[in-house]
Design an enzyme around this catalytic site. Structure first.
Site, PDB file in Angstrom:
ATOM      1  N   LYS A  71     134.688   7.465   1.818  1.00  0.00           N
ATOM      2  CA  LYS A  71     135.036   7.468   3.272  1.00  0.00           C
ATOM      3  C   LYS A  71     135.477   6.055   3.402  1.00  0.00           C
ATOM      4  O   LYS A  71     134.963   5.285   3.333  1.00  0.00           O
ATOM      5  CB  LYS A  71     134.216   7.969   4.106  1.00  0.00           C
ATOM      6  CG  LYS A  71     134.495   7.855   5.712  1.00  0.00           C
ATOM      7  CD  LYS A  71     135.168   9.470   5.929  1.00  0.00           C
ATOM      8  CE  LYS A  71     135.717   9.717   7.295  1.00  0.00           C
ATOM      9  NZ  LYS A  71     137.105   8.994   7.346  1.00  0.00           N
ATOM     10  N   LYS A  95     127.876  -0.085   4.203  1.00  0.00           N
ATOM     11  CA  LYS A  95     127.855   0.418   5.827  1.00  0.00           C
ATOM     12  C   LYS A  95     127.479   1.901   5.852  1.00  0.00           C
ATOM     13  O   LYS A  95     126.562   2.235   6.631  1.00  0.00           O
ATOM     14  CB  LYS A  95     129.278   0.299   6.437  1.00  0.00           C
ATOM     15  CG  LYS A  95     129.465   0.616   7.645  1.00  0.00           C
ATOM     16  CD  LYS A  95     130.981   0.381   8.076  1.00  0.00           C
ATOM     17  CE  LYS A  95     131.729  -0.811   7.604  1.00  0.00           C
ATOM     18  NZ  LYS A  95     132.950  -0.839   8.375  1.00  0.00           N
ATOM     19  N   LYS A 107     138.438   2.749   0.390  1.00  0.00           N
ATOM     20  CA  LYS A 107     139.438   2.047   1.152  1.00  0.00           C
ATOM     21  C   LYS A 107     140.853   2.147   0.476  1.00  0.00           C
ATOM     22  O   LYS A 107     140.919   2.172  -0.632  1.00  0.00           O
ATOM     23  CB  LYS A 107     139.015   0.673   1.661  1.00  0.00           C
ATOM     24  CG  LYS A 107     139.510  -0.164   2.728  1.00  0.00           C
ATOM     25  CD  LYS A 107     138.766   0.341   3.920  1.00  0.00           C
ATOM     26  CE  LYS A 107     139.172  -0.458   5.127  1.00  0.00           C
ATOM     27  NZ  LYS A 107     138.002  -0.224   5.989  1.00  0.00           N
ATOM     28  N   THR A 191     134.821   2.087  17.621  1.00  0.00           N
ATOM     29  CA  THR A 191     134.428   0.955  16.904  1.00  0.00           C
ATOM     30  C   THR A 191     134.018  -0.230  17.908  1.00  0.00           C
ATOM     31  O   THR A 191     133.051  -0.770  17.973  1.00  0.00           O
ATOM     32  CB  THR A 191     135.491   0.258  15.778  1.00  0.00           C
ATOM     33  OG1 THR A 191     135.820   1.452  15.208  1.00  0.00           O
ATOM     34  CG2 THR A 191     134.876  -0.479  15.048  1.00  0.00           C
ATOM     35  N   ASN A 222     142.691  -2.225  17.765  1.00  0.00           N
ATOM     36  CA  ASN A 222     141.893  -1.292  18.153  1.00  0.00           C
ATOM     37  C   ASN A 222     140.500  -1.707  18.570  1.00  0.00           C
ATOM     38  O   ASN A 222     139.922  -1.342  19.515  1.00  0.00           O
ATOM     39  CB  ASN A 222     141.983  -0.069  17.052  1.00  0.00           C
ATOM     40  CG  ASN A 222     141.114   1.071  17.183  1.00  0.00           C
ATOM     41  OD1 ASN A 222     139.772   0.996  16.980  1.00  0.00           O
ATOM     42  ND2 ASN A 222     141.412   2.048  17.925  1.00  0.00           N
ATOM     43  N   SER A 352     133.820   8.904  12.925  1.00  0.00           N
ATOM     44  CA  SER A 352     134.740   9.675  11.943  1.00  0.00           C
ATOM     45  C   SER A 352     133.865  10.734  11.255  1.00  0.00           C
ATOM     46  O   SER A 352     134.268  11.780  11.107  1.00  0.00           O
ATOM     47  CB  SER A 352     135.199   8.543  10.839  1.00  0.00           C
ATOM     48  OG  SER A 352     136.446   7.976  11.496  1.00  0.00           O
TER      49      SER A 352
HETATM   50  N1  LIG Z   1     139.833   0.516  13.235  1.00  0.00           N
HETATM   51  C1  LIG Z   1     138.542   1.022  13.129  1.00  0.00           C
HETATM   52  O1  LIG Z   1     138.136   2.052  13.423  1.00  0.00           O
HETATM   53  C2  LIG Z   1     137.835  -0.368  12.162  1.00  0.00           C
HETATM   54  C3  LIG Z   1     138.615  -1.440  12.091  1.00  0.00           C
HETATM   55  N2  LIG Z   1     137.650  -2.394  11.365  1.00  0.00           N
HETATM   56  C4  LIG Z   1     137.966  -3.742  11.083  1.00  0.00           C
HETATM   57  O2  LIG Z   1     138.404  -4.477  12.481  1.00  0.00           O
HETATM   58  C5  LIG Z   1     139.417  -5.308  12.093  1.00  0.00           C
HETATM   59  C6  LIG Z   1     140.643  -5.211  13.049  1.00  0.00           C
HETATM   60  O3  LIG Z   1     140.829  -3.588  12.750  1.00  0.00           O
HETATM   61  P1  LIG Z   1     141.738  -2.666  13.741  1.00  0.00           P
HETATM   62  O4  LIG Z   1     141.434  -3.383  14.972  1.00  0.00           O
HETATM   63  O5  LIG Z   1     141.691  -1.216  13.648  1.00  0.00           O
HETATM   64  O6  LIG Z   1     143.180  -3.295  13.461  1.00  0.00           O
HETATM   65  P2  LIG Z   1     144.430  -3.241  14.344  1.00  0.00           P
HETATM   66  O7  LIG Z   1     145.632  -3.397  13.433  1.00  0.00           O
HETATM   67  O8  LIG Z   1     144.512  -2.460  15.414  1.00  0.00           O
HETATM   68  O9  LIG Z   1     144.406  -4.639  15.017  1.00  0.00           O
HETATM   69  C7  LIG Z   1     144.243  -5.831  14.325  1.00  0.00           C
HETATM   70  C8  LIG Z   1     144.382  -6.986  15.424  1.00  0.00           C
HETATM   71  O10 LIG Z   1     144.216  -8.442  14.601  1.00  0.00           O
HETATM   72  C9  LIG Z   1     145.318  -9.058  14.991  1.00  0.00           C
HETATM   73  N3  LIG Z   1     145.536 -10.219  13.896  1.00  0.00           N
HETATM   74  C10 LIG Z   1     146.226 -10.038  12.925  1.00  0.00           C
HETATM   75  N4  LIG Z   1     146.095 -10.962  12.069  1.00  0.00           N
HETATM   76  C11 LIG Z   1     145.361 -12.041  13.084  1.00  0.00           C
HETATM   77  C12 LIG Z   1     144.978 -13.373  12.914  1.00  0.00           C
HETATM   78  N5  LIG Z   1     145.162 -14.142  11.630  1.00  0.00           N
HETATM   79  N6  LIG Z   1     144.372 -14.037  13.850  1.00  0.00           N
HETATM   80  C13 LIG Z   1     144.238 -13.471  15.074  1.00  0.00           C
HETATM   81  N7  LIG Z   1     144.515 -11.893  15.352  1.00  0.00           N
HETATM   82  C14 LIG Z   1     145.091 -11.297  14.288  1.00  0.00           C
HETATM   83  C15 LIG Z   1     146.371  -8.017  15.178  1.00  0.00           C
HETATM   84  O11 LIG Z   1     147.534  -8.922  15.879  1.00  0.00           O
HETATM   85  P3  LIG Z   1     148.859  -8.135  15.876  1.00  0.00           P
HETATM   86  O12 LIG Z   1     148.676  -6.853  16.624  1.00  0.00           O
HETATM   87  O13 LIG Z   1     149.605  -9.037  16.876  1.00  0.00           O
HETATM   88  O14 LIG Z   1     149.442  -8.134  14.789  1.00  0.00           O
HETATM   89  C16 LIG Z   1     145.879  -7.108  16.072  1.00  0.00           C
HETATM   90  O15 LIG Z   1     145.729  -7.723  17.357  1.00  0.00           O
HETATM   91  C17 LIG Z   1     139.628  -5.190  10.547  1.00  0.00           C
HETATM   92  O16 LIG Z   1     138.736  -6.059   9.608  1.00  0.00           O
HETATM   93  C18 LIG Z   1     139.312  -3.730  10.087  1.00  0.00           C
HETATM   94  O17 LIG Z   1     138.904  -3.623   8.904  1.00  0.00           O
HETATM   95  C19 LIG Z   1     136.249  -1.857  11.121  1.00  0.00           C
HETATM   96  C20 LIG Z   1     135.827  -0.861  11.346  1.00  0.00           C
HETATM   97  C21 LIG Z   1     136.630   0.084  11.867  1.00  0.00           C
HETATM   98  O1  LIG Z   2     136.412   5.779  10.220  1.00  0.00           O
HETATM   99  C1  LIG Z   2     136.382   5.847   9.079  1.00  0.00           C
HETATM  100  O2  LIG Z   2     136.227   6.527   8.215  1.00  0.00           O
HETATM  101  C2  LIG Z   2     136.306   4.219   8.266  1.00  0.00           C
HETATM  102  C3  LIG Z   2     136.465   3.161   9.436  1.00  0.00           C
HETATM  103  C4  LIG Z   2     136.766   1.755   8.433  1.00  0.00           C
HETATM  104  O3  LIG Z   2     137.755   1.862   7.756  1.00  0.00           O
HETATM  105  C5  LIG Z   2     135.579   0.737   8.532  1.00  0.00           C
HETATM  106  O4  LIG Z   2     134.524   0.999   8.945  1.00  0.00           O
HETATM  107  O5  LIG Z   2     135.943  -0.428   7.888  1.00  0.00           O
END
Ligand SMILES: NC(=O)C1=CN([C@@H]2O[C@H](COP(=O)(O)OP(=O)(O)OC[C@H]3O[C@@H](n4cnc5c(N)ncnc54)[C@H](OP(=O)(O)O)[C@@H]3O)[C@@H](O)[C@H]2O)C=CC1
Ligand SMILES: O=C(O)CCC(=O)C(=O)O
Length: 419
Positions: A71, A95, A107, A191, A222, A352
């Site tokens: 996953k 995790k 991933k 998240t 997100n 999820s």
């Molecule tokens: N989505 C999920 O459910 C989960 C996500 N994560 C982790 O959380 C983190 C963010 O994921 P998610 O929110 O889904 O991703 P998104 O693509 O929705 O958002 C990423 C954000 O980070 C910004 N960003 C990218 N590069 C930089 C930088 N160098 N400095 C500052 N901001 C930056 C982006 O800016 P811009 O939009 O302007 O490009 C955007 O605002 C990742 O590490 C991901 O693996 C962990 C668990 C679950």
């Molecule tokens: O929702 C999922 O299955 C995975 C989310 C994820 O990629 C993460 O936790 O880093």
């Protein structure tokens, strides 16, 4: 010799070394637990709007299959590579085990800047990626979800492509889908909500009043935007946020609902306010109660760790803190309460899991049921992590990872050598 390379993979290896030493795992068992079971590299040809063809490289790494299907999310980003995807898959395993889900970690990623392609090209790429992955995924083999650069729409295209191939609708092939296509209520927010829930819990334990507290959030996608909104709704002042276009700082507190509306319309925080612009690199070391890195890996290095001025470090992103920074944070653990990534952002995969269960049963839950159960799981894992850290006199990261690794190791031991 291994195909996996790069700083993020090295980080996952280094972290595992710390845990393996702590758990006294024999040398000849370590590789078996750490190294991914499968890695798939594909090329995805896509017709560009101008009639040309572009080929994008894609990956999926399935870390272990011992506890059930694998996953994990799929990342669309310009610098993604197999080493980064492998590290993220390994972290998914620790995790899922930490929070007690019946999954191994996986991933995926595509090396593309999603901002640089049109919506039609994005659909073509998403569908081609899933099509190439069909032999390797399945509702009981490997279940994808969103990650950086992907969203509910991309998950809907993945699900539709897989379903067309099967000749029936298979909603349980991916999670993080739109609710209208078999997604669960509460996944979009899960998240960030989880990050905020654990942060509030720590603030309560440290006696930090929400109404007078400040927070800084790096990343407004997100995870970052929902964490910021939840904390804002609890009364916490969000004094700085950033995305890849820049940062905003207001010591009186930003209007997060207004900023969300702006980002929703314009695709980023750029153009929200000229007066509030700030150096993005400097927001991490602003004095604040809570710091939430919610963007990319390795943003907190040793130098930044020395200079952090927060009381709670809530890791929304995966791998935001380098192992060198971890050593500094260990010496500062009485000043800075670390909520490590594999716990802090695990609300996403927990919900999820709920989505997958609901799709398999075709029985759907109310949103408050989803969130209540999410918090219950997070609270249990949080308690276990804190108890373990105290008992063994180790950092929160070591405790959280040790709990995850231990469960994977125990499952492998009871099943025998091969799974
Ligand atoms: N989505 C999920 O459910 C989960 C996500 N994560 C982790 O959380 C983190 C963010 O994921 P998610 O929110 O889904 O991703 P998104 O693509 O929705 O958002 C990423 C954000 O980070 C910004 N960003 C990218 N590069 C930089 C930088 N160098 N400095 C500052 N901001 C930056 C982006 O800016 P811009 O939009 O302007 O490009 C955007 O605002 C990742 O590490 C991901 O693996 C962990 C668990 C679950
Ligand atoms: O929702 C999922 O299955 C995975 C989310 C994820 O990629 C993460 O936790 O880093």
């Amino acid at each position: 010799m291994t195909v996996y390379a790069g700083p993020v993979f090295d980080m996952a290896v280094q972290q595992f070394g710390v845990i393996a030493n702590h758990l006294s795992i024999p040398m000849d068992e370590r590789e078996r637990i750490l190294m991914p079971k499968r890695a798939i590299t594909i090329s995805c040809p896509v017709h560009r709007d101008d009639g040309s063809i572009a080929v994008f490289e894609g990956y999926r790494v399935q870390h272990h299959l011992t506890l059930g299907p694998t996953k994990g999310g799929t990342r669309f980003a310009p610098c993604v590579d197999i080493g980064e995807v492998a590290a993220l898959a390994i972290w998914m395993s620790w995790k899922c085990a930490l929070v007690g889900l019946p999954y191994g970690g996986a991933k995926g990623g595509v090396r593309v800047d999603p901002q640089s392609i049109s919506i039609r090209e994005l659909e073509g790429l998403s569908r081609r990626y899933m099509q190439e992955m069909i032999p390797f995924v399945g509702p009981h083999t490997d279940v994808m979800a969103p990650d950086m650069g992907t969203n509910e729409q991309v998950m809907a295209w993945f699900m539709d492509t897989y379903s067309m191939y099967q000749g029936r609708t298979v909603t349980e092939i991916v999670t993080g889908k739109p609710v209208s296509s078999g997604g669960t209520l509460g996944r979009r927010e899960a998240t960030g909500r989880g990050v905020a829930h654990l942060t509030r819990r720590v603030m309560n334990e440290l006696g930090i009043a929400f109404g007078s507290a400040t927070a800084v959030v790096q990343g407004f996608g997100n995870v970052g935007s929902h964490a910021a909104l939840e904390l804002y709704n609890s009364g916490v002042k969000i004094i700085a946020v950033s995305d890849h276009t820049g940062a905003l700082y207001d010591r009186k507190g930003l209007d997060i609902p207004a900023l969300l509306r702006h980002a929703g319309t314009h695709g980023s925080i750029a153009g929200y306010s000229n007066q509030l612009q700030y150096d993005p690199a400097a927001i991490l070391t602003l004095p604040c109660d809570v710091l939430v890195p919610a963007a990319v890996e390795r943003v907190i290095d040793a130098h930044i760790a020395e200079n952090l001025k927060c009381r709670v470090l809530a890791e929304g992103a995966n791998g935001p803190t380098t192992p060198e920074a971890d050593l500094i944070l260990e010496t500062r653990q009485h000043e800075i309460f670390l909520i490590p990534d594999i716990l802090c952002n695990s609300g996403g995969v927990v919900v999820s899991y709920f989505e997958w269960v609901q799709d398999l049963q075709q029985l759907f839950w109310e949103e408050d049921e989803v969130t209540r159960r999410e918090y219950q799981i997070l609270d249990r894992a949080f308690g276990q992590m804190v108890d373990r850290a105290k008992k063994d006199n180790i950092s929160h990261r070591t405790a959280a990872m040790a709990l995850g690794v231990e469960k994977v190791r125990a499952a492998k031991a009871t099943r025998g050598l091969f799974p």
